[in-house]
Structures are given as structure tokens and as C-alpha cells.
Scaffold this motif. Structure first.
Motif, PDB file in Angstrom:
ATOM      1  N   MET A  52      -7.030  -1.100  -9.789  1.00 15.38           N
ATOM      2  CA  MET A  52      -6.380  -1.012  -8.487  1.00 15.38           C
ATOM      3  C   MET A  52      -7.220  -0.272  -7.445  1.00 15.38           C
ATOM      4  O   MET A  52      -6.740   0.015  -6.343  1.00 15.38           O
ATOM      5  CB  MET A  52      -5.024  -0.322  -8.615  1.00 15.38           C
ATOM      6  N   PRO A  71       0.836  -1.211   0.000  1.00 13.15           N
ATOM      7  CA  PRO A  71       0.000   0.000   0.000  1.00 13.15           C
ATOM      8  C   PRO A  71       0.866   1.254   0.000  1.00 13.15           C
ATOM      9  O   PRO A  71       1.907   1.311   0.657  1.00 13.15           O
ATOM     10  CB  PRO A  71      -0.801  -0.131   1.305  1.00 13.15           C
ATOM     11  N   ARG A 130      -6.715  -0.270  -3.432  1.00 11.95           N
ATOM     12  CA  ARG A 130      -5.408  -0.831  -3.074  1.00 11.95           C
ATOM     13  C   ARG A 130      -4.399   0.240  -2.640  1.00 11.95           C
ATOM     14  O   ARG A 130      -3.326  -0.092  -2.161  1.00 11.95           O
ATOM     15  CB  ARG A 130      -4.832  -1.588  -4.277  1.00 11.95           C
ATOM     16  N   ASP A 131      -4.701   1.515  -2.811  1.00  9.70           N
ATOM     17  CA  ASP A 131      -3.771   2.614  -2.511  1.00  9.70           C
ATOM     18  C   ASP A 131      -2.470   2.467  -3.299  1.00  9.70           C
ATOM     19  O   ASP A 131      -1.373   2.698  -2.793  1.00  9.70           O
ATOM     20  CB  ASP A 131      -3.475   2.692  -1.011  1.00  9.70           C
TER      21      ASP A 131
END
Length: 252
Positions: free
Chosen positions: A178, A138, A181-182
Motif C-alpha cells: 500500500m 485515502p 496510498r495513505d
């Protein structure tokens, strides 16, 4: 601008850079190492250059290792990412700068050459991206490379530009995949940049024409491009996501 802040695990940030032995990829490895990241310099065939880069990074107080791999081979790249995790504890930044360029008119381009170029530029980007998004922690960043020639449409670039158009499409879709998901996913698309890749594929006359194209009236440098990559890899650049950054001095 600094990118030395630790990640959520409290460990130093770690970058995997493909195409790290030459050109823009090499300068990216040096830049990120200077900013405090541990780097994995991935090379295809130029072991001596990769070793020299790692030696210089270590002599300057940084952390670096080399890894040989074919970016289009999923087993090779899985092994590279395994090595990065085993050596440094995880992965926070992936810069996929490996690429191949062969110039020819569409009518004359050998299809075997086209296939080889697309294997590196399209399949290679897909394989590296696949490993990256499976492994990035992350707060991480994936940065792929396209080319401003996708928009500039220079003659003799059809095969190469086609491969880079594919890179842009897959990368922008991946950024949206994504969600939650950071992890940021972006494309840097340099204009003509003064590297061996450019010089090896162009005549002096063509280089002069390329240098005159941007309003800034010069070729780009590897340092111009690495500054953009370093920003996208940093915490300060984390709000930039799902973008194609055309770093080309204003060429249209």
C-alpha cells in the motif's frame, strides 16, 4: 480520542465490519458507530442479531445498515462494498472480524473441518482485504484479526493457529504493498477473550487456565479489543502501520 473527523471528500467516515452480528465484531460496530462512523454490519447467518444491532445504533442516532455475505465469496463481498459505497458514498475503514474456530489435536482434526475453517479465516481474509484495498479512500484503515495463540502455541489449536499465522503474513505484506496510498493495514491478535466463540470451544477447566495465563489474571473482554481497533481506525492511530498488535493482557 475521536474518529469523527471527515475524510478528504468532506463526507462522514464509513466502516465495513465483517462478523458484525456477534462477539468482537459486534462490539466494534457499536463502538465505531458511537464514534460517529456510518457502519455496514456484515453477517453470515445471524440476521436477527445483525438487525438488532442496526436498530440500536439508529435509535442512538447513528447510521447503520446490514449486509449478508459469505466473506470467502468474492461476488458476495463485492456486492457488500458496492452497497456501502452506494449508501454512504465511500469506505474509510474495514474491520474483518469474521472467523471460525474449531479445536482439535492435529492427529484427530477432520480435514474437511480444516478446509472449512481455512476457507473462512484465510480465503475470507484475502477476499475482504482485496476488496478493501481496491475501495478504501485515502486516510483509510484495514484491520484484520489474528490470534495470540499463534505465539502461545496452545495444544489443540494447530488448525486455527495455522490459519491465523497466514492472516498475519498476508496482512503485513499488504501493508507494504500500500505504499503511496495513505492507507494503513494492521492486525489485531487478541488473547483469550470472553465471547461466545471462546466459550463454545472450551471446557470450564480450560477457561480457568486461559484466564490465569496473562499477568492481569483474567480473560480479555470485547471492549478491551474494540478500544484497540478504534484507535487503529482513527486519525490518531494512523502512524501505526504494518503491525501485529497482540492485545492479550501480557500473556507470552
Amino acid at each position: 480520542m475521536s474518529i469523527t473527523t471527515d475524510n478528504e471528500s468532506g463526507q462522514a467516515r464509513v466502516a465495513v465490519i465483517t462478523g458484525g452480528s456477534r462477539g468482537i465484531g459486534n462490539q466494534v460496530a457499536r463502538k465505531l458507530a458511537a464514534e460517529g462512523l456510518a457502519v455496514v454490519v456484515v453477517y453470515g447467518g445471524n440476521k436477527a442479531a445483525a438487525d438488532d444491532t442496526v436498530k440500536e445504533i439508529r435509535e442512538a442516532g447513528g447510521q447503520a445498515i446490514t449486509a449478508q455475505a459469505d466473506v470467502a465469496d468474492e461476488n458476495d463481498m463485492a456486492a457488500v462494498f458496492d452497497l456501502a459505497e452506494q449508501t454512504f458514498g465511500g469506505i474509510d475503514v474495514v474491520v474483518n472480524a469474521a472467523g471460525r474456530m474449531v479445536l482439535s489435536t492435529l492427529a484427530e482434526l477432520d480435514l474437511k473441518v480444516l478446509d472449512e475453517m481455512h476457507r473462512t479465516n484465510i480465503r475470507g481474509t484475502f477476499v475482504v482485504s482485496q476488496q478493501a484495498v481496491r475501495r478504501l479512500r485515502p486516510g483509510g484503515a484495514l484491520i484484520n484479526f489474528s490470534s495470540s495463540v499463534v505465539g502461545l502455541a496452545f495444544p489443540r489449536y494447530s488448525g486455527y493457529a495455522a490459519s491465523k499465522g497466514a492472516v498475519e503474513a498476508m496482512t503485513l505484506i499488504l501493508a507494504r504493498e500500500m505504499r503511496g496510498r495513505d492507507i494503513t493495514v494492521n492486525v489485531v491478535a487478541p488473547g483469550p477473550t470472553a465471547t461466545d466463540l471462546l466459550y463454545d470451544n472450551n471446557t470450564e477447566e480450560n477457561l480457568t487456565r486461559l484466564a490465569a495465563a496473562p499477568p492481569l489474571e483474567r480473560l480479555g473482554t470485547a471492549e478491551d479489543i474494540t478500544a484497540v481497533v478504534a484507535f487503529l481506525a482513527s486519525h490518531e492511530g494512523h502512524w501505526v502501520n504494518g503491525q501485529v498488535i497482540r492485545a492479550n493482557g501480557g500473556a507470552i
